[in-house]
Design an enzyme around this catalytic site. Structure first.
Site, PDB file in Angstrom:
ATOM      1  CG  ASP A   1      -8.219  -4.330   1.831  1.00 25.40           C
ATOM      2  OD1 ASP A   1      -9.155  -3.818   2.477  1.00 25.40           O
ATOM      3  OD2 ASP A   1      -8.155  -4.319   0.587  1.00 25.40           O
TER       4      ASP A   1
ATOM      5  CG  ASP B   1      -2.633 -20.031  -0.803  1.00 28.36           C
ATOM      6  OD1 ASP B   1      -2.048 -19.979   0.302  1.00 28.36           O
ATOM      7  OD2 ASP B   1      -2.213 -20.742  -1.746  1.00 28.36           O
TER       8      ASP B   1
ATOM      9  CG  ASP C   1     -13.919  -6.412   2.778  1.00 24.34           C
ATOM     10  OD1 ASP C   1     -13.685  -5.644   3.719  1.00 24.34           O
ATOM     11  OD2 ASP C   1     -14.412  -6.053   1.690  1.00 24.34           O
TER      12      ASP C   1
ATOM     13  CE1 TYR D   1      -3.682  -2.425   0.587  1.00 23.08           C
ATOM     14  CE2 TYR D   1      -4.661  -0.342   1.253  1.00 23.08           C
ATOM     15  CZ  TYR D   1      -4.804  -1.651   0.868  1.00 23.08           C
ATOM     16  OH  TYR D   1      -6.052  -2.189   0.755  1.00 23.08           O
TER      17      TYR D   1
ATOM     18  CE  LYS E   1       1.276 -17.516  -2.190  1.00 23.62           C
ATOM     19  NZ  LYS E   1       0.335 -18.654  -2.240  1.00 23.62           N
TER      20      LYS E   1
HETATM   21  C1  IPM Z   1     -10.462  -0.688   4.099  1.00 30.29           C
HETATM   22  C2  IPM Z   1     -10.718  -0.124   2.737  1.00 30.29           C
HETATM   23  C3  IPM Z   1      -9.549   0.788   2.375  1.00 30.29           C
HETATM   24  C4  IPM Z   1      -8.307  -0.072   2.321  1.00 30.29           C
HETATM   25  C5  IPM Z   1      -9.733   1.611   1.096  1.00 30.29           C
HETATM   26  C6  IPM Z   1     -10.999   2.435   1.134  1.00 30.29           C
HETATM   27  C7  IPM Z   1      -8.539   2.475   0.818  1.00 30.29           C
HETATM   28  O1  IPM Z   1     -10.904  -1.141   1.803  1.00 30.29           O
HETATM   29  O2  IPM Z   1     -10.357   0.099   5.054  1.00 30.29           O
HETATM   30  O3  IPM Z   1     -10.392  -1.905   4.226  1.00 30.29           O
HETATM   31  O4  IPM Z   1      -8.012  -0.696   1.295  1.00 30.29           O
HETATM   32  O5  IPM Z   1      -7.607  -0.140   3.318  1.00 30.29           O
HETATM   33 MG    MG Z   2     -11.021  -3.063   2.655  1.00 40.62          MG
END
Ligand code: IPM
Ligand code: MG
Length: 355
Positions: free
Chosen positions: A246, A222, A250, A135, A190
């Site tokens: 990230d 993975d 999710d 990032y 990884k």
């Molecule tokens: C998160 C989001 C952010 C990230 C984006 C909006 C930059 O997906 O906070 O997980 O990738 O960190």
């Molecule tokens: Mg995110």
């Protein structure tokens, strides 16, 4: 207790407004100051993270953040896109430790895409390193074609890197969190392919020797993605880099069936923090009054706990949220037959009433 309130875009303004009502219902004194961020700041000032907003965030004890982003900004130069606001805040405030709990609320088991027995009582803490990795790696960019036949770029690149101190400090956060839980840490990497993550694995292992009471295991990313849907309860504290964190956070959030319920904390070395829901700005439902404010309200609870040293108030908010769920109140995202559907405003008011 000075709080910078940054609602942002999309549903951000609606959900943050409810969290502010909840904070104001506590018998505590806060100094709240609101500023624009993300697309909203771009519209007003031509930049997603204006100087004044950054200054306010730096001076505050904590930042209560909504969400940023809208598809309409996809064609802007990268440095002007709403996402740069949250990345800039993380970097400038040194918020390297991102705590993302994935908890399955008893009443919401049916909202998961997984079988109830796989996720009942699920309680995972994902600890994502937040200011390093690909990032923020340098160099990054695009290379322009030289043969003159194709206008524009011919290749693009981002660099993955981690330094020893960056890995050490996030590893300490993970081991210390594990000590307060079930004393297990899974470090996700990884290392079979990437030099950066072999280094990650080595450094986490070294730090782990200082915590002989905590069991450490390592998993490739993975495999971790697969195990999260196969047997999520095998995980307790998961620590990983920025990009893998990230993605996995999710995945973990969604399998609880409660993405509208999950808060997060991003902390620096002095426990100053930014607190935001785990979900995004959801521009498709913005302005309709149907967004779930509970993730933001629970983020305010995390703010009280981690940055403002108000554990009792944090617990009061968490108990109030459990009580509105027990009353059967649901916003659209967590609605199921037999429960009562309420709006964003009604949900906020119900939490205040429960308090
Ligand atoms: C998160 C989001 C952010 C990230 C984006 C909006 C930059 O997906 O906070 O997980 O990738 O960190
Ligand atoms: Mg995110």
């Amino acid at each position: 207790m000075k709080i910078a309130v940054l609602p942002g875009d999309g549903i951000g303004t609606e959900i943050v407004a409810e969290a502010v009502k909840v904070l104001n219902a506590l018998d505590l004194k806060f100094e709240l100051e609101t500023a624009l961020v993300g697309g909203a700041a771009f519209e007003a000032y031509g930049h997603p993270l204006p100087e004044a907003t950054l200054k306010l965030a730096k001076e505050a004890d904590a930042v209560l953040f909504g969400a940023v982003g809208d598809w309409k900004y996809d064609t802007l130069d990268r440095h002007l896109r709403p996402e740069q606001a949250i990345l800039g805040l993380r970097k400038n405030l040194g918020l390297f430790a991102n705590l993302r709990p994935a908890i399955c609320y008893e009443q919401l088991v049916g909202a998961s895409s997984l079988k109830a027995e796989l996720i009942a009582d699920l309680d995972i803490l994902i600890i994502r390193e937040l200011t390093g990795d690909i990032y923020f790696g340098q160099p990054r960019g695009r290379r322009i074609a030289t043969d003159g036949h194709f206008p524009g770029a011919e290749e693009a690149f981002d660099t993955m890197r981690y330094s020893r101190p960056e890995i050490e400090r996030i590893a300490h956060v993970a081991f210390q969190a594990a000590r307060k839980r079930s004393k297990r840490v899974t470090s996700v990497d990884k290392a079979n392919v990437l030099e950066t993550f072999q280094f990650w694995k080595d450094v986490v292992t070294e730090v782990g020797r200082q915590y002989p009471d905590v069991a450490l295991d390592h998993m490739y990313v993975d495999n971790a993605a697969m195990q999260l849907v196969r047997a999520p309860k095998k995980f307790d504290v998961v620590v990983t880099g920025n990009m893998f964190g990230d993605i996995l956070s999710d995945e973990a959030a969604m399998l609880t069936g409660s993405i509208g319920m999950l808060p997060s904390a991003s902390l620096n070395a002095s426990n100053q923090g930014l607190f935001e829901p785990s979900h995004g700005s959801a521009p498709d439902i913005a302005g309709k009054g149907i967004a779930n404010p509970l993730a933001t309200i629970l983020s305010a609870a995390m703010m009280l706990r981690y940055s403002l040293n108000q554990e009792a108030a944090a617990q009061r908010i968490e108990a109030a949220v459990k009580s509105v769920l027990a009353q059967g109140l649901r916003t659209a995202d967590i609605f199921s037959p037999g429960t009562t559907q309420v709006s964003t405003l009604e949900m906020g008011a119900a939490v205040v009433a429960a308090l």
